[in-house]
Design an enzyme around this catalytic site. Structure first.
Site, short mmCIF file in Angstrom:
data_model
loop_
_atom_site.label_atom_id
_atom_site.label_comp_id
_atom_site.label_asym_id
_atom_site.label_seq_id
_atom_site.Cartn_x
_atom_site.Cartn_y
_atom_site.Cartn_z
N GLU A 121 -3.70 5.82 -10.91
CA GLU A 121 -3.36 5.10 -12.14
C GLU A 121 -4.60 4.55 -12.83
O GLU A 121 -4.61 4.31 -14.03
CB GLU A 121 -2.39 3.96 -11.81
N CYS A 140 3.62 12.69 -2.92
CA CYS A 140 3.72 11.60 -3.90
C CYS A 140 3.29 12.16 -5.25
O CYS A 140 2.34 12.95 -5.33
CB CYS A 140 2.81 10.45 -3.47
N HIS A 171 1.57 11.09 -7.62
CA HIS A 171 0.21 10.85 -8.11
C HIS A 171 -0.86 11.68 -7.40
O HIS A 171 -1.96 11.82 -7.90
CB HIS A 171 -0.16 9.38 -7.92
N CYS A 199 10.02 12.04 -8.50
CA CYS A 199 9.52 11.02 -7.59
C CYS A 199 9.87 11.39 -6.14
O CYS A 199 11.04 11.58 -5.81
CB CYS A 199 10.18 9.69 -7.96
N ASP A 223 11.00 9.77 -12.98
CA ASP A 223 10.09 9.27 -11.94
C ASP A 223 10.07 7.76 -12.05
O ASP A 223 10.55 7.18 -13.02
CB ASP A 223 8.67 9.85 -12.18
N SER A 224 9.46 7.12 -11.06
CA SER A 224 9.32 5.67 -11.11
C SER A 224 8.33 5.24 -12.19
O SER A 224 8.31 4.08 -12.57
CB SER A 224 8.87 5.16 -9.74
N1 DGL Z 1 6.57 8.20 -7.81
C1 DGL Z 1 6.34 7.67 -6.48
C2 DGL Z 1 6.47 8.81 -5.47
O1 DGL Z 1 6.28 9.98 -5.77
C3 DGL Z 1 5.00 6.98 -6.36
C4 DGL Z 1 4.91 5.65 -7.09
C5 DGL Z 1 5.91 4.63 -6.61
O2 DGL Z 1 5.77 4.11 -5.49
O3 DGL Z 1 6.85 4.37 -7.33
O4 DGL Z 1 6.77 8.55 -4.34
#
Ligand code: DGL
Length: 286
Positions: A169, A205, A207, A90, A25-26
């Protein structure tokens, strides 16, 4: 790109014959996916990378997100690790980079878009499906394409709600700030009568599952009816269970965690989504 270093004690932790799953993931948000996978497949060995040095992906171009995604995947496999599946947790990376990653590897590569789309189509009776996610995910049209392929008559309405990432977050999973942010995004959007027909909303997303309760409540208040919230994390865990060998291995799976920056923050914020053991967390440079 540096090879994996300072590795956690993988050999001693590994459950033999259990599925080996690499997830990236990011940042920490994908730990919601790791959590769902661990809950569904407790015996699987998980190796997770959060690209915390380069988060957010959601505001970057498709080209850059694809480059980052390939580097993250390569880093996870750089020590010759054998995996049974690679999960792109992600949504943003899934929406841009999945075809390239699928072409690159000969084991299953799963993104979150397809499983989320399938659940949404199965859940919707009105045929109007909402998607909330990052700017890049919404601009990519990936959910629209995936849902159209499954149900050509379905109508998808997408809204970028990037501030929800910061709220998650911060650990503000509910409360007045989360309510206000959601209302700011949703009140003008839901004034369109077609959009107000949505009965299903994809949490597009990593989160957003953390804010599920407040998201459901605000949608219900604004629409006057409840919506089904599709959690991509649960959806992909279910799909993995269907596709993997020995999914129901009973041993306790090992968890290895890597991040590209700020390990203390990764442990603190990530710990809100999934238990983070510092002994199994290491820094990696891409
Ligand atoms: N992990 C990203 C997503 O699911 C969210 C956070 C980001 O923008 O990197 O799209």
């Amino acid at each position: 790109m540096e090879r994996l270093q300072t590795q956690p004690k993988r050999a001693s932790l590994r459950a033999m014959n259990a599925p080996r799953i690499a997830i990236f993931d990011s940042g920490v948000g994908g730990l919601t996916v790791a959590s769902a996978v661990h809950a569904r497949l407790p015996g699987a060995n998980l190796r997770y990378l959060g690209d915390t040095a380069r988060l957010p992906y959601g505001t970057k171009s498709a080209h850059t997100v694809t480059r980052y995604a390939v580097q993250a995947a390569e880093a996870l496999l750089s020590d010759g690790a054998q995996v049974d599946a690679l999960v792109v947790a992600c949504n943003t990376a899934s929406s841009c980079a999945l075809p390239m990653l699928k072409e690159r590897y000969d084991f299953p590569v799963l993104g979150v878009i397809g499983p989320g789309a399938r659940r949404a189509v199965a859940a919707s009776t009105s045929g109007h499906i909402g998607v909330i996610g990052t700017e890049r995910t919404v601009q990519s049209g990936a959910y629209e394409q995936a849902i159209a392929a499954l149900s050509p008559d379905a109508v998808v309405h997408s809204r970028a709600t990037p501030l929800l990432v910061g709220l998650a977050e911060e650990g503000w999973f509910d409360g007045p700030v989360a309510e206000a942010a959601l209302e700011a995004y949703l009140v003008p959007w839901l004034q369109d009568p077609a959009i107000a027909r949505i009965d299903t909303v994809v949490l597009g997303c990593t989160h957003y599952p953390a804010l599920k309760t407040v998201i459901g409540r605000v949608f219900e208040r604004l629409l006057g009816h409840s919506v089904v919230l599709v959690d991509s994390a649960e959806a992909i865990a279910e799909e993995l269970a269907e596709r993997l060998p020995n999914p129901n291995s009973t041993a306790n799976g090992a968890v290895e965690l890597f991040a590209t920056d700020a390990l203390a923050r990764f442990a603190r914020v990530g710990g809100l989504f999934f238990p983070v053991d510092r002994a199994n967390l290491a820094l990696i440079d891409l």
